[in-house]
Every structure is written in C-alpha cells, then in structure tokens.
Design a protein around this motif. Structure first.
Motif, PDB file in Angstrom:
ATOM      1  N   ARG A 208      34.400  37.953  41.742  1.00  0.00           N
ATOM      2  CA  ARG A 208      35.524  37.218  41.145  1.00  0.00           C
ATOM      3  C   ARG A 208      36.177  38.002  40.001  1.00  0.00           C
ATOM      4  O   ARG A 208      37.400  38.039  39.886  1.00  0.00           O
ATOM      5  N   CYS A 209      35.360  38.654  39.160  1.00  0.00           N
ATOM      6  CA  CYS A 209      35.919  39.405  38.025  1.00  0.00           C
ATOM      7  C   CYS A 209      36.674  40.642  38.490  1.00  0.00           C
ATOM      8  O   CYS A 209      37.722  40.981  37.949  1.00  0.00           O
ATOM      9  N   ASN A 210      36.136  41.353  39.494  1.00  0.00           N
ATOM     10  CA  ASN A 210      36.855  42.513  40.021  1.00  0.00           C
ATOM     11  C   ASN A 210      38.194  42.107  40.626  1.00  0.00           C
ATOM     12  O   ASN A 210      39.187  42.814  40.490  1.00  0.00           O
TER      13      ASN A 210
ATOM     14  N   ALA B  45      45.825  37.366  42.596  1.00  0.00           N
ATOM     15  CA  ALA B  45      44.726  38.177  42.051  1.00  0.00           C
ATOM     16  C   ALA B  45      45.095  39.656  42.137  1.00  0.00           C
ATOM     17  O   ALA B  45      45.444  40.143  43.209  1.00  0.00           O
ATOM     18  N   PRO B  46      45.028  40.395  41.021  1.00  0.00           N
ATOM     19  CA  PRO B  46      45.480  41.796  41.026  1.00  0.00           C
ATOM     20  C   PRO B  46      44.645  42.712  41.917  1.00  0.00           C
ATOM     21  O   PRO B  46      45.111  43.753  42.353  1.00  0.00           O
TER      22      PRO B  46
ATOM     23  N   GLU C 117      31.113  46.045  46.974  1.00  0.00           N
ATOM     24  CA  GLU C 117      31.244  45.349  48.269  1.00  0.00           C
ATOM     25  C   GLU C 117      30.182  45.827  49.252  1.00  0.00           C
ATOM     26  O   GLU C 117      29.857  45.126  50.207  1.00  0.00           O
ATOM     27  N   ASN C 118      29.661  47.027  49.035  1.00  0.00           N
ATOM     28  CA  ASN C 118      28.685  47.608  49.979  1.00  0.00           C
ATOM     29  C   ASN C 118      27.251  47.542  49.487  1.00  0.00           C
ATOM     30  O   ASN C 118      26.360  48.115  50.099  1.00  0.00           O
ATOM     31  N   TRP C 119      27.013  46.862  48.355  1.00  0.00           N
ATOM     32  CA  TRP C 119      25.660  46.816  47.814  1.00  0.00           C
ATOM     33  C   TRP C 119      24.808  45.783  48.553  1.00  0.00           C
ATOM     34  O   TRP C 119      25.273  44.665  48.819  1.00  0.00           O
TER      35      TRP C 119
ATOM     36  N   LYS D 122      34.178  34.604  50.132  1.00  0.00           N
ATOM     37  CA  LYS D 122      34.520  33.365  49.394  1.00  0.00           C
ATOM     38  C   LYS D 122      35.475  33.665  48.230  1.00  0.00           C
ATOM     39  O   LYS D 122      36.381  32.889  47.956  1.00  0.00           O
ATOM     40  N   ALA D 123      35.233  34.792  47.544  1.00  0.00           N
ATOM     41  CA  ALA D 123      36.096  35.152  46.405  1.00  0.00           C
ATOM     42  C   ALA D 123      37.523  35.432  46.889  1.00  0.00           C
ATOM     43  O   ALA D 123      38.498  35.032  46.239  1.00  0.00           O
ATOM     44  N   LEU D 124      37.645  36.079  48.038  1.00  0.00           N
ATOM     45  CA  LEU D 124      38.973  36.356  48.606  1.00  0.00           C
ATOM     46  C   LEU D 124      39.658  35.066  49.060  1.00  0.00           C
ATOM     47  O   LEU D 124      40.861  34.897  48.878  1.00  0.00           O
ATOM     48  N   GLU D 125      38.872  34.168  49.640  1.00  0.00           N
ATOM     49  CA  GLU D 125      39.421  32.857  50.054  1.00  0.00           C
ATOM     50  C   GLU D 125      39.934  32.090  48.839  1.00  0.00           C
ATOM     51  O   GLU D 125      41.011  31.497  48.872  1.00  0.00           O
TER      52      GLU D 125
END
Length: 378
Positions: free
Chosen positions: A50-52, A219-220, A229-231, A241-244
C-alpha cells in the motif's frame, strides 16, 4: 511472517518528513515517528504494497531488519550475522549491499559493505544448509548498511527503483523537478480538485501531472513494479488487493481545471507526451506562451510553480523580469493563491510582495524557499 509487524521506513527528502508522515497516517498507520530524512512506523506486510503504491512524497520504502551499536568490524560482522536474514531472503535471493557512514568510527563504506555481505552469506548458508556458494539468481533484496554516530541500521529496500519514477516521464528538460517534490508542492497548499490550478513555468509538466493524479485520487505507483512484489514472504494476493483498492478509490470522473504553460514549445510537446503516458492527457490544458500573456479566466485558483532560479548570472535579468510580471498578474487576480519554489534570494522584491509564509525545501541539492501567497477567495 505474514501476520507479524515489521518496522517500515519511508525515506524523505530533507524538509519533507512531515508531509510523508501525514501521508503515512492518512493510509491508516498511526504509530509514526519522524526522524531526519525518514519516517518510521510499525505495520504488517500489507503496508509494504500500500505504501509503495500510494505514497506520493516518499523516496523509498524500506524494512528495518536490525539496529545496533558497532565500533569494530568484528562487532559489525557478528551482530549482522545474528539477524534473521533467512526470514526475508530466500535461498536463491540476490542481495547486493550498499552503504553510507556519517560521523562514525567505521567510516570506510566499501569495507562495511563487504563485511555485511560476508555476514549475511554466512547466516544464509548455515540456515539453508549450503556448503558452497549462494546462487543469487532469484529476486533482488537490496540491503543498505547505514551508520550514523556508530549506530548501524540494516534495511531492505522494497521499492527497487526510487518512488519518484512513476513511469510516465518520457521526456524532460534541463532541470526537471522530481515527481515526489512536485507532489509535495501541491500537498503543501490548500488546493482541492474543484479549484483551478496553473503552472506558468511548467517545463515537462510534472507539477500539473502530479496535481491531476492527486485530484483524481490515482495511486502514483499504479503503473510500475517494485522489488518486493517478488519476495517469498509477501503473498502475491497482498499486491492484488492493494491494486484493487487503488482502482476502487480512484475518482476518474472528478472534473479538473488544471493547466500548464511555458515559453518553450519543445517543453509543451514533452509535457503533452508525459501527460498522455500518465493517462491524463485529456485532463490538462497545455499552452505555449510567455508568463506575461497568462490571464486567469476563473476565480479562486492556485498558481503552483518551479520557475527558473537565475543561477547563471546571464539569465538573472530575464528571470527577475518574469518574477515581476508574475507578481503583477497575481496582484490583478487577488482571489488566486500563489506558491513559488525558487533559490533566488531577492524573489520577494522582484515579485513585489512579501510572502504570507515561507518554507525551506531542497530541490535536489539546491537550497530553496517555497514562497506562499494566500488569495482571498470570492
């Protein structure tokens, strides 16, 4: 790991820490501590996504793995090795180490980087039962060793490329303003999407584009990728969910009255390309004109700009003339508020009025003032 709290650090340019902290709190994270150049807070791993995606003014989001005092290389090695690196870095994870040291006994940054790398290698080999070398062909986990007054902070960078890289800038001028600073300039005003906004020295269009993203609550980080994202310890559905959430919260129907102008037609072409790339091409009006030709048609607007500073002596008379013209136009439009970022110390006398408020900010390494003139809304 998924449910446990981690300490996150949102790094910030000097002078913008309070703006970043406000953004972090608006995302719902309350345990926020403001420090020089960084904002620390506790959250679960969903906050990494969410912060990224959402923080407009932070430079990077890092996970704090450990903090300790060290004045010898042995102490640095042993205490680094004691940290649970296997929790964060998978067996084939790549982990380059970068570093910095300020006012510390351990001042050699290359040596500190080498020792931290060696300590993490030892820890992972032991935990994963590997006798030879580590593969490092997997996802990147960039480690930073930062030593300040003998206190070592070891962090993992979740962002990858800096957060100012939104992905829309296809072209830029000679002295582009960072997207994070441009967003800060807008967020430091009382501008709301229903008010007009104009940048009379728009260059490649960054301030106007960031204002449009803010105006429509986009969202910027929506159109870019992040290392985390790959961890392995952050499930992919956290990112989904964050993108949604970002898609649901965007207000694409919000009408905007945002415009930018510049004397250089090449810059206007670049601004148009950048705004098209950001998906905001139809929302911002771009016009090639000199500042003296700007004539606001609407009331209660906000003029937010990063004009030339006149740092080269030959440019100074032209720049000061533009400041005078801008001050004259704003005087004729008292319902407009003006916000100007410049390093020119004689700005107020050229503009013809003392600022209501001033704030010290850095544009890269240039020390500037953000001059604020509050209009009288009608």
């Amino acid at each position: 790991m998924m449910n446990r709290q981690v300490t996150l650090i949102a790094t910030a340019a000097m002078g913008l820490e309070s703006v970043v902290a406000r953004e972090v709190k608006q995302l719902g994270y309350q345990d926020v501590k403001v420090d020089n150049g960084r904002v620390l807070f506790q959250a679960d791993p969903t906050a990494i996504a969410r912060c990224n995606l959402w923080l407009r003014t932070a430079d990077r989001i890092k996970v704090l793995v450990g903090e300790f005092k060290a004045t010898t290389f042995d102490e640095l090695f042993e205490q680094t090795k004691d940290l649970p690196w296997e929790t964060y870095i998978q067996e084939n994870g790549e982990f380059p180490v970068i570093g910095k040291s300020v006012k510390s006994t351990l001042y050699s940054v290359p040596d500190c980087q080498r020792i931290v790398k060696k300590a993490v290698v030892e820890r992972l080999k032991r935990k994963y039962g590997i006798a030879s070398w580590l593969d490092e062909s997997g996802p990147r986990h960039r480690i930073e060793v930062a030593i300040l007054k003998d206190t070592v902070s070891l962090t993992l960078d979740t962002s990858g490329t800096g957060l100012h890289k939104r992905g829309y800038r296809v072209g830029q001028g000679e002295a582009p303003i960072k997207e994070t600073l441009a967003a800060s300039l807008v967020l430091l005003t009382n501008w709301r999407p229903e008010f007009p906004l104009h940048d009379p020295f728009c260059g490649s269009g960054t301030i106007a584009i960031e204002a449009a993203l803010i105006g429509q609550n986009i969202a910027p980080g929506f159109n870019r990728e992040f290392d985390a994202e790959n961890w392995h310890w952050i499930k992919s559905d956290i990112w989904e969910k964050a993108l949604e959430e970002a898609e649901d919260l965007a207000n694409y129907n919000q009408e905007l009255h945002i415009s930018g102008s510049d004397i250089d037609h090449k810059m206007i072409d670049i601004a148009k390309q950048n705004s098209m790339e950001s998906g905001l091409g139809e929302l911002i009006d771009w016009k090639q004109m000199q500042v003296s030709d700007w004539n606001p048609k609407l009331h209660n607007g906000y003029m937010i700009t990063n004009p030339p500073y006149g740092e080269r002596l030959g440019d100074r008379p032209e720049v000061e003339k533009a400041y005078r013209q801008l001050g004259g136009i704003m005087q004729e439009n008292p319902s407009w508020s003006g916000y100007i970022l410049t390093s020119h110390e004689g700005f107020e006398s050229c503009y013809g009025k003392q600022a209501t408020k001033k704030r010290k900010l850095f544009n890269g390494f240039i020390k500037t003032d953000y001059y604020q003139y509050f209009g009288k809304h009608i």
